[in-house]
Design a protein around this motif. Structure first.
Motif, short mmCIF file in Angstrom:
data_model
loop_
_atom_site.label_atom_id
_atom_site.label_comp_id
_atom_site.label_asym_id
_atom_site.label_seq_id
_atom_site.Cartn_x
_atom_site.Cartn_y
_atom_site.Cartn_z
N GLU A 96 0.85 -1.18 0.00
CA GLU A 96 0.00 0.00 0.00
C GLU A 96 0.89 1.24 0.00
O GLU A 96 1.83 1.32 0.79
CB GLU A 96 -0.91 0.02 1.23
CG GLU A 96 -1.76 -1.24 1.36
CD GLU A 96 -2.58 -1.26 2.65
OE1 GLU A 96 -2.58 -0.23 3.36
OE2 GLU A 96 -3.19 -2.29 2.94
N THR A 104 -4.38 6.91 -0.81
CA THR A 104 -3.59 5.67 -0.77
C THR A 104 -4.06 4.72 -1.86
O THR A 104 -5.26 4.57 -2.09
CB THR A 104 -3.70 4.99 0.60
OG1 THR A 104 -3.14 5.84 1.61
CG2 THR A 104 -2.98 3.66 0.63
N VAL A 105 -3.10 4.05 -2.51
CA VAL A 105 -3.41 2.99 -3.47
C VAL A 105 -2.77 1.71 -2.97
O VAL A 105 -1.75 1.74 -2.28
CB VAL A 105 -2.92 3.33 -4.89
CG1 VAL A 105 -3.58 4.59 -5.41
CG2 VAL A 105 -1.40 3.48 -4.91
N LEU A 120 -8.41 1.77 -4.00
CA LEU A 120 -8.16 3.20 -3.87
C LEU A 120 -8.82 3.67 -2.58
O LEU A 120 -9.93 3.23 -2.25
CB LEU A 120 -8.74 3.97 -5.06
CG LEU A 120 -8.27 3.56 -6.45
CD1 LEU A 120 -9.04 4.34 -7.51
CD2 LEU A 120 -6.77 3.78 -6.61
N SER A 141 -12.64 -1.02 -4.21
CA SER A 141 -11.68 -2.06 -4.59
C SER A 141 -12.26 -2.95 -5.68
O SER A 141 -13.48 -3.01 -5.88
CB SER A 141 -11.31 -2.92 -3.37
OG SER A 141 -12.41 -3.73 -2.98
#
Length: 298
Positions: A96, A104-105, A120, A141
């Motif tokens: 992550e 955050t991805v 995401l 997701s």
């Protein structure tokens, strides 16, 4: 002449004293405003990006990479032959990355159904001492099953392997010890095999963290399936666990009736029941690395 000089000197000193006092007052006010700005945002609602199975409102700091290892053993009721589940295991590995402090991805791979997932996560609101009473994070997701189909003769397409999840995570830190969270959730499955409920499943998640000491906390998490086909076939997910902070690691121990560690498994397809002993012992280990300008542990 001397009297005029004296009067002039007294006047000058008076003006200088008044201006100095005003400047000091302005500096004090500015310092107080800066102090207020520093404590305005409420941070560390939770100590990890996961409560147990589900996500929390927390996002990674900008430039921070998190490596997450999630592990679930077999059920406790599997007996001594399987060492009460320890002979069996399901694992998920994930990375992550914090693009910004709010965004955050992430991506991961689960051994269950050989599933890849990506998500995401964006923090919409941050709880403040004066202002927003809660922190709100939007989460979405997608997961793809790569395991071979049992029935190879059916004309399945790639789209049939996909599952999507949408969540709005809403949390409040009530004190240094207590944080609570709600998570209204929608899970959409492009294909539902016979007896596995509807394609779209609605659920309400709830959970919390209670701090026991400086480095430990007790966590609880529950996902309630709203009445539909999935609710008739499967059980609500209930998980209990502990967080242990050890420097750059957060070590999470838990007992849960959910084998899967992503939303497509533990929300619409959870078959385990606490009353029947279908309880999985497991853990999450997270390690963070700062890849930004100020390198070091986060």
């Amino acid at each position: 002449m001397k009297e005029r000089k004296m009067i002039f000197l007294v006047a000058f000193l008076s003006v200088w004293c008044i201006s100095t006092a005003a400047a000091q007052e302005d500096l004090l006010k500015l310092a107080q405003e800066n102090d207020s700005a520093r404590v305005e945002h409420i941070s560390a609602t939770f100590k990890a990006t996961r409560l147990i199975n589900g996500h929390t409102v927390e996002t990674n700091g900008a430039g921070t990479l998190l490596f997450l290892i999630s592990h679930r053993f077999g059920t406790l009721n599997s007996g001594a032959y399987n060492f009460w589940g320890l002979d069996q295991s399901t694992i998920r590995l994930a990375l992550e990355y914090g693009v910004t402090d709010r965004f955050t991805v992430g991506a991961g791979r689960s051994s269950l159904e050989k599933t890849f997932d990506g998500f995401l996560k964006y923090k919409v609101l941050q709880q403040k001492t004066t202002g927003s009473p809660v922190t709100v994070t939007a989460f979405t997701s997608a997961a793809v099953k790569t395991q071979d189909w049992v029935d190879q003769e059916k004309d399945f397409e790639f789209a049939h392997r996909l599952t999507y999840t949408y969540q709005l995570l809403v949390a409040r830190k009530f004190s240094d010890r207590l944080s609570l969270q709600l998570a209204p959730t929608v899970v959409h499955r492009n294909l539902v095999e016979t007896g596995l409920g509807e394609t779209r499943v609605y659920a309400m998640g709830a959970g919390g963290r209670f701090k026991l000491s400086k480095r430990t906390s007790f966590n609880a998490e529950y996902f309630y399936l709203l009445p539909d086909g999935a609710a008739d076939q499967f059980k609500n997910s209930l998980s209990l666990g502990f967080d242990i902070e050890t420097g750059g690691h957060v070590f999470q121990l838990m007992f849960t009736n959910s084998q899967g560690m992503i939303e497509k498994f533990f929300i619409p397809r959870n078959a385990g029941g606490w009353s029947s002993g279908d309880i999985y012992f497991g853990f999450n280990i997270s390690r963070v690395f700062n890849l930004g300008k100020n390198k070091g542990e986060w």
